[in-house]
Design an enzyme around this catalytic site. Structure first.
Site, PDB file in Angstrom:
ATOM      1  N   CYS A   2     -12.457  34.562  10.384  1.00  7.70           N
ATOM      2  CA  CYS A   2     -12.632  35.792   9.616  1.00  7.70           C
ATOM      3  C   CYS A   2     -12.647  35.392   8.149  1.00  7.70           C
ATOM      4  O   CYS A   2     -11.613  35.048   7.592  1.00  7.70           O
ATOM      5  CB  CYS A   2     -11.505  36.783   9.904  1.00  7.70           C
ATOM      6  SG  CYS A   2     -11.666  38.304   8.942  1.00  7.70           S
ATOM      7  N   GLU A 101     -18.941  39.272  10.170  1.00  9.53           N
ATOM      8  CA  GLU A 101     -19.308  37.965  10.732  1.00  9.53           C
ATOM      9  C   GLU A 101     -20.808  37.794  10.587  1.00  9.53           C
ATOM     10  O   GLU A 101     -21.547  38.776  10.428  1.00  9.53           O
ATOM     11  CB  GLU A 101     -18.921  37.846  12.209  1.00  9.53           C
ATOM     12  CG  GLU A 101     -17.447  37.640  12.470  1.00  9.53           C
ATOM     13  CD  GLU A 101     -16.869  36.344  11.900  1.00  9.53           C
ATOM     14  OE1 GLU A 101     -17.628  35.519  11.343  1.00  9.53           O
ATOM     15  OE2 GLU A 101     -15.651  36.174  11.996  1.00  9.53           O
TER      16      GLU A 101
END
Length: 197
Positions: A2, A101
């Site tokens: 992340c 992402e």
């Protein structure tokens, strides 16, 4: 992994606005508050975090060898010297509207598609760890990650550990973080993010 997330304070994120308001009260008049970021969050930025003492400001990333370390693998955090003590004593929650992402182009090119992943109309609390570091005015934190759920694994093979509402208080105070991480949420909505024009 992340490497980017989002803090929104729109009307549909009133719970996040409440956290931000508490942080502003706690840090009123400080240099740290002037550095606080909302919107799209990058490593090294100062953001609202929740620890045992309540909402406060921390900086994203542990000092590492070279670059800052922004994530910790939940599967091995207890074993790594960098994270072991934090797992036992200094856990935190990272409130967010969602995270980002990038998925590689299917044809094998260098271009990537950015995706926003989120819980529609629901709070998101990512599990994190924190510590004090010499030379840093604020504590620093990392986000714990896990294997991605089946619905989003084709975008990225990792995702943050996102805790259900009933586990939040125990994450901060409880004796068994491993058990709580096993309850992490997997189902995320997602949508492509159009490039800025």
């Amino acid at each position: 992994m992340c490497g980017r997330y989002y803090i929104g304070t729109e009307e549909d994120a009133a719970w996040l606005r409440e956290i931000v308001d508490k942080v502003e009260q706690r840090h009123r008049g400080s240099e740290a508050l002037a550095r606080m970021r909302l919107g799209e969050i990058f490593p090294n930025q100062v953001v609202p975090i929740i620890d045992r003492s309540g909402p406060r400001l921390m900086k994203w990333g542990y000092a590492g060898y070279g670059n800052r370390v922004i994530n910790a693998r939940s599967e091995t955090a207890f074993e790594k010297p960098m994270f072991r003590r934090s797992m036992l004593e200094r856990r935190c929650l990272i409130p967010a509207s969602g995270y980002y992402e990038w998925k590689r182009n299917q044809s094998g090119g260098k271009t990537k598609q950015k995706f926003a992943l989120y819980r529609p109309g629901r709070p998101m609390h990512m599990a994190g760890l924190w510590r004090e570091e010499q030379g840093e005015a604020l504590p620093v934190f990392v986000i714990l990650t896990r294997e991605a759920g089946p619905d989003i694994a084709d975008i990225h093979d990792r995702m943050p550990v996102i805790l259900p509402e009933q586990a939040l208080e125990e994450w901060l105070e409880g004796p068994d973080p491993g058990l709580l991480m096993a309850q992490a949420l997997q189902d995320m909505a997602y949508q492509p993010v159009e490039p800025a024009r």
